[in-house]
Enzyme design. Structure first.
Site, PDB file in Angstrom:
ATOM      1  N   ASP A 431       0.821  -1.207   0.000  1.00  0.00           N
ATOM      2  CA  ASP A 431       0.000   0.000   0.000  1.00  0.00           C
ATOM      3  C   ASP A 431       0.857   1.259   0.000  1.00  0.00           C
ATOM      4  OD1 ASP A 431       0.862  -0.606   2.561  1.00  0.00           O
ATOM      5  OD2 ASP A 431      -1.126  -1.196   3.247  1.00  0.00           O
TER       6      ASP A 431
ATOM      7  N   MET B   1      -1.649  -4.433   3.283  1.00  0.00           N
ATOM      8  CA  MET B   1      -1.909  -4.229   1.867  1.00  0.00           C
ATOM      9  C   MET B   1      -3.260  -3.547   1.697  1.00  0.00           C
ATOM     10  SD  MET B   1       0.831  -5.756   1.198  1.00  0.00           S
ATOM     11  CE  MET B   1       1.880  -6.964   1.968  1.00  0.00           C
ATOM     12  N   CYS B   2      -3.469  -2.441   2.447  1.00  0.00           N
ATOM     13  CA  CYS B   2      -4.818  -1.931   2.432  1.00  0.00           C
ATOM     14  C   CYS B   2      -4.916  -0.589   3.128  1.00  0.00           C
ATOM     15  CB  CYS B   2      -5.741  -2.917   3.119  1.00  0.00           C
ATOM     16  SG  CYS B   2      -5.077  -3.480   4.672  1.00  0.00           S
ATOM     17  N   GLY B   3      -6.144  -0.071   3.111  1.00  0.00           N
ATOM     18  CA  GLY B   3      -6.454   1.133   3.868  1.00  0.00           C
ATOM     19  C   GLY B   3      -7.643   0.851   4.765  1.00  0.00           C
ATOM     20  N   VAL B 148     -10.349  -1.019   2.420  1.00  0.00           N
ATOM     21  CA  VAL B 148     -10.067  -1.249   1.001  1.00  0.00           C
ATOM     22  C   VAL B 148      -8.884  -2.193   0.912  1.00  0.00           C
ATOM     23  CG1 VAL B 148     -10.983   0.969   0.237  1.00  0.00           C
ATOM     24  CG2 VAL B 148      -8.556   0.783   0.810  1.00  0.00           C
TER      25      VAL B 148
END
Lengths: 646, 301
Positions: A431, B1-3, B148
């Protein structure tokens, strides 16, 4: 004064407008920023940019000369890699404020998040509030001024520079110590605060590197070294190399460092072969004229692709590990053969830039030599995550090679045993990485391909991240990849062999229905055109040649690259040694070798009855050993257990 | 791996435009995870009623029949039901042991969530895609979480989306950014106590780990404090129960988190850009939680 409303203008367009205003020398006011990322990234004109609100990640990143005033808060990576210029933040900053700055003055009136000033080289980062966890971690130079309290582990593994702290030190990091500050230093800090109208009454403590970890206590005894090609390929158990290794360790009591890669036997491209009858190969007069080898790579997101006369690149090798002369020879040879050169870690040399038609600029965790100007004149940008020789580890460059010139380019103190961090300050997951890639695209106007270099470890996951984070291609480096300095334990025993790495990468992409969507440049022990043809047939889109290229250019493979006294003038920064290197002659040698690679590749493709390297496929290959068959899933030849038909 | 994102409206008197707020926050950080989006929303609980949501796919008739049978077998009578998108949502009257009931429902079909006030809505695509399919924007409620996802270690499937429900426990949900490195060690400890896991995802582990301790009667703040010691790896996560939300952050500060609080509400997100979506054009007085800290907020009574 230009006003840009980010509620109505996308950041990409806004950054274009900011750069245009910079060209005219006109100041900019940004309204409704609402914490959007990349505001002002890539600006290289000395204008003032006022941000009326909060900014997101990488505000003022990769800039040189401008002044930024942000009314409220900023996200991660404030002033990333900023050269000259000033940034004033009215509120708080997120993690890694002032990361890798190279001369800028960065003032945060509120608090700063964790790891402020990580790998900074020069300039001042000033926090008027409190600093969080690990401020100054692995900083190489410059100064950090903290008026409030520190978080835990202040100055963790800092190499150079100073931290002045007015509040409480919660705890010091590894290899950091408190020391007295001189009256001059105190005056300098107060002058800085006065200039930025920051009131402060109190005393500062000064934190510097303690120096306990930077040097190795005992040097390795000098014995006649065993050449790599003697060490490799013998019994894995007892041989002359093992004997020498035991002797040296008995003297130094620690691990050893050497150059080159894994030499011990493991499944590799040698263990596969072409299935077809190749007897026609080379019988034609000129296979080169009958086969298409030219290719483009890196254009999948609209950037200008690299144009390669054959699917081959020079692998990344640094100025630092290698001398200026040998880097220049590689650049000349890459131009003569119509392929790309790669800076490796540690900055871009003028000679290298001038000689190479196509030059990839590599960005590493220490941001050594990384800067906006060289980014903008590169033909490709590469984010190094890890390498096959030492996946997951940082780099080492011994003091002997850290000369004045090299220290200047990298922005570090001269004559230290230089360690590069193992992790990027701003890439802690897929991310964060996606925002980093976007920052680079913003800084270079989306013109230049961006690739990622992955050492083969957890290829299955990493390759999917590379695809999803929008890289233009990936450089995948297997366990057999070489380096200028690492411990033999890691070189020989950590990672996944090149053959397994390419298979795992292809499988992972196929698994999510994206086979063929991410070009793969395979590296790690690829030594000639035959290996190249096999790699392409397996599914790679191109290969990288590193060791092979420098051997072609005169390397005798003594594995003493780290020592800095390379007898042929390649892996050295000592002018007396470098004088032995004839740049023009070696450039021609490397070029001739690359042309031999080209001929091998063409002859194999021609011999298989194809006219384009893209026609090579797995159907052309067989495995010669059960191990290679198990890894690659190619058919094992001769087939075991086959019974003759009755 | 995200929000991640979370919001709680403090006053118990009034529900907020929860769905719309979460959609805005997640749209603001969609760059962190374009593959799938999910929401955990909390509405008003009704005594003796449980809401369940299942993935039933494109041809749902047989699956729904199986779910109805399983509900009947466990003494749950259907009060209300609907099929939306790929989901079957049912409200039942039930007053037995939730854990045994939940495991039985898990075996009948792909259960997304269970709770008296919790409802999890998640699917592939962005925040607005999921809203178009499930009408998330119309949801009013007291508090909720959002996520997300950028799928790397598993496929892009709706059931791999977040938030995760604490399998077997009603009304506990989690969103997590990071990676738990002692996952298998902790999972085996919980499995030895007969807890079941539906995925190999570390977020589900955190949810079950927390819910187990909450079920023993410990306050959320206490449980979060313990989690910082017990979990190894990088994490910033948000957890919600029927009347609270909380956060915890690892000691390495490897994952971002920004917080904004007023007298009326508290909002937490991976990036300030999400918080600013709630207050366009305003500079917010935000804070970044320190490494190794936790916090909780509850509905005022």
């Amino acid at each position: 004064m230009v006003t840009i409303d980010l509620a109505a203008t996308p950041v990409r367009q806004a950054n274009g407008l900011i750069r245009e205003a910079g060209g005219r020398g006109e100041d900019v006011r940004v309204v409704n920023p609402d914490a959007r990322h990349h505001i002002g990234v890539g600006l290289t004109d000395p204008i003032t940019v006022r941000v009326k609100g909060s900014a997101g990640y990488f505000c003022a990143g990769l800039t040189d000369g401008a002044r930024f005033e942000i009314d409220s808060n900023v996200g991660w990576g404030l002033a990333d890699n900023m050269y000259r210029g000033t940034v004033i933040v009215g509120g708080n900053a997120g993690a890694i404020a002032g990361v890798a700055i190279r001369g800028a003055e960065v003032v945060v009136r509120g608090n700063v998040g964790s790891r402020a000033g990580q790998v900074m080289k020069a300039g001042t980062l000033c926090c008027a509030g409190d600093a969080s966890f690990m401020a100054g971690t692995m900083m190489y130079g410059g100064r950090i001024i903290i008026l409030g309290d520190s978080g835990e582990r202040l100055g963790e593994d800092m190499t150079g520079g100073e931290i002045f702290i007015g509040g409480k030190v919660v705890s010091l990091g590894a290899d950091a110590m408190e020391t007295d500050l001189s009256a001059d230093e105190a005056d300098g800090v107060m002058a800085f605060l006065d200039r930025h109208r920051i009131p402060f009454k109190g005393r500062f403590a000064k934190i510097v590197n303690a120096g306990a970890k930077l040097r190795y206590g005992t040097a390795e005894p000098r014995r006649r070294s065993v050449p790599f090609f003697v060490a490799a390929g013998q019994s894995d158990y007892w041989n002359a190399r093992i004997q020498e290794d035991i002797y040296v360790k008995s003297q130094i009591g620690r691990y050893r460092i050497r150059g080159y890669g894994a030499g011990r036997p493991m499944p590799h491209l040698n263990d596969i072969a072409f299935k077809a009858d190749l007897s026609g190969a080379g019988s034609g007069r000129d296979p080169l004229s009958r086969v298409t080898l030219a290719t483009e790579i890196g254009g999948k997101h609209g950037a200008r692709p690299l144009e390669l006369s054959m699917p081959v690149m020079i692998a990344p090798m640094s100025f630092g590990a290698l001398s200026r002369s040998s880097k220049t020879a590689l650049a000349i040879a890459s131009r003569l053969s119509g392929i790309s050169e790669n800076t490796g870690e540690g900055g871009m040399l003028e000679d290298e830039r001038r000689e190479a038609d196509q030059l990839i600029f590599q960005c590493l965790s220490g941001r050594l030599g990384w800067n906006i100007h060289d980014m903008q004149r590169a033909d490709g940008l590469e984010i190094y995550i890890s390498q096959g020789a030492k996946p997951g580890l940082g780099g080492q460059l011994m003091a002997k090679k850290v000369t004045k010139e090299l220290a200047r380019i990298r922005g570090i103190p001269e004559g230290i045993d230089l360690r590069s961090p193992s992790r990027h300050p701003d890439i802690l997951g897929a991310d964060d990485l996606v925002i980093k890639v976007e920052e680079f695209r913003e800084a270079t106007g989306y013109r230049i391909p961006i690739s990622v270099k992955l050492g083969a470890g957890r290829v299955h996951d990493d390759i999917k991240i590379a695809l999803k984070d929008g890289f233009d291609f990936v450089e995948l480096d297997g366990l057999q990849g070489s380096t200028g300095a690492s411990s033999a334990e890691v070189l020989e025993h950590v990672g996944i062999p090149t053959l397994a790495a390419i298979q795992e990468a292809l499988d992972a992409l196929a698994e999510i229905g994206r086979a063929g969507d991410l070009p793969i440049v395979l590296m790690g022990g690829i030594k000639d055109g035959v290996d190249t043809a096999k790699a392409l047939a397996l599914g790679a889109d191109a290969v990288g040649l590193g060791s092979a290229a420098i051997i072609a250019g005169g390397c005798i493979a003594c594995m003493q690259c780290h020592v800095g006294t390379c007898v042929v003038g390649i892996a050295t920064q000592d002018p007396a040694h470098e004088r032995r290197y004839d740049t023009q002659r070696e450039a021609r040698n490397i070029h001739r070798y690359l042309e031999a690679v080209r001929w091998q590749l063409a002859a194999i493709i021609d011999g298989l009855g194809y006219t384009d390297y893209r026609q090579l496929s797995r159907d052309d290959l067989v495995a010669l050993t059960p191990e290679a068959a198990a890894i690659s899933r190619l058919p094992l030849m001769p087939e075991s257990g086959r019974v003759a038909a009755p | 791996m995200c929000g991640i994102a979370g919001i709680l409206y403090k006053s118990d008197a009034e529900d907020g435009e929860l769905g719309k707020a979460l959609i805005d926050m997640l749209d603001g950080c969609q760059h962190r995870g374009p593959d799938s989006t999910g929401f955990a929303v909390y509405g008003r609980a009704v005594a003796g009623r449980l809401g369940l949501r299942f993935f039933v796919g494109a041809a749902p008739e047989a699956t729904i029949a199986r779910i109805r049978q399983a509900l009947a077998d466990h003494g749950a009578s259907v009060v209300d039901e609907e099929t939306v998108g790929d989901n079957y949502r049912v409200v039942v009257a039930f007053d037995g042991d939730v854990q045994a009931f939940a495991y039985a429902m898990e075996r009948a079909a792909k259960l997304v969530s269970i709770g008296s006030s919790l409802d999890i809505i998640k699917d592939v695509g962005g925040a607005h895609d999921v809203d178009d399919r499930y009408g998330v924007g119309e949801v009013r409620g007291s508090h909720g979480l959002g996520h997300v996802r950028l799928a790397t270690e598993s496929d892009v499937k709706p059931e791999a989306a977040h938030p995760f429900w604490a399998t077997g426990f009603a009304d506990v949900a989690i969103v997590h950014n990071g990676q738990i490195t002692n996952y298998w060690k902790m999972r085996r400890q919980l499995e030895q106590r007969d807890f079941e896991f539906r995925t190999d995802n570390d977020s589900e582990l955190i949810a079950v780990y927390l819910a187990d301790k909450l079920a023993a009667g410990r306050p959320l703040s206490d449980v979060l404090e313990t989690s910082i010691d017990d979990l190894d790896g990088t994490f910033s996560f948000l957890v919600s129960t029927d009347d609270e939300i909380g956060y915890a952050k690892d000691r390495l500060a490897a994952k971002p988190m920004v917080l904004y609080e007023t007298d009326e509400m508290v909002a937490i997100a991976s990036e300030e850009v999400s918080l600013n979506r709630l207050f366009p054009g305003r500079a917010l007085d935000t804070t970044e939680p320190a490494p190794g800290t936790f916090g909780t907020w509850s509905r005022s009574t």
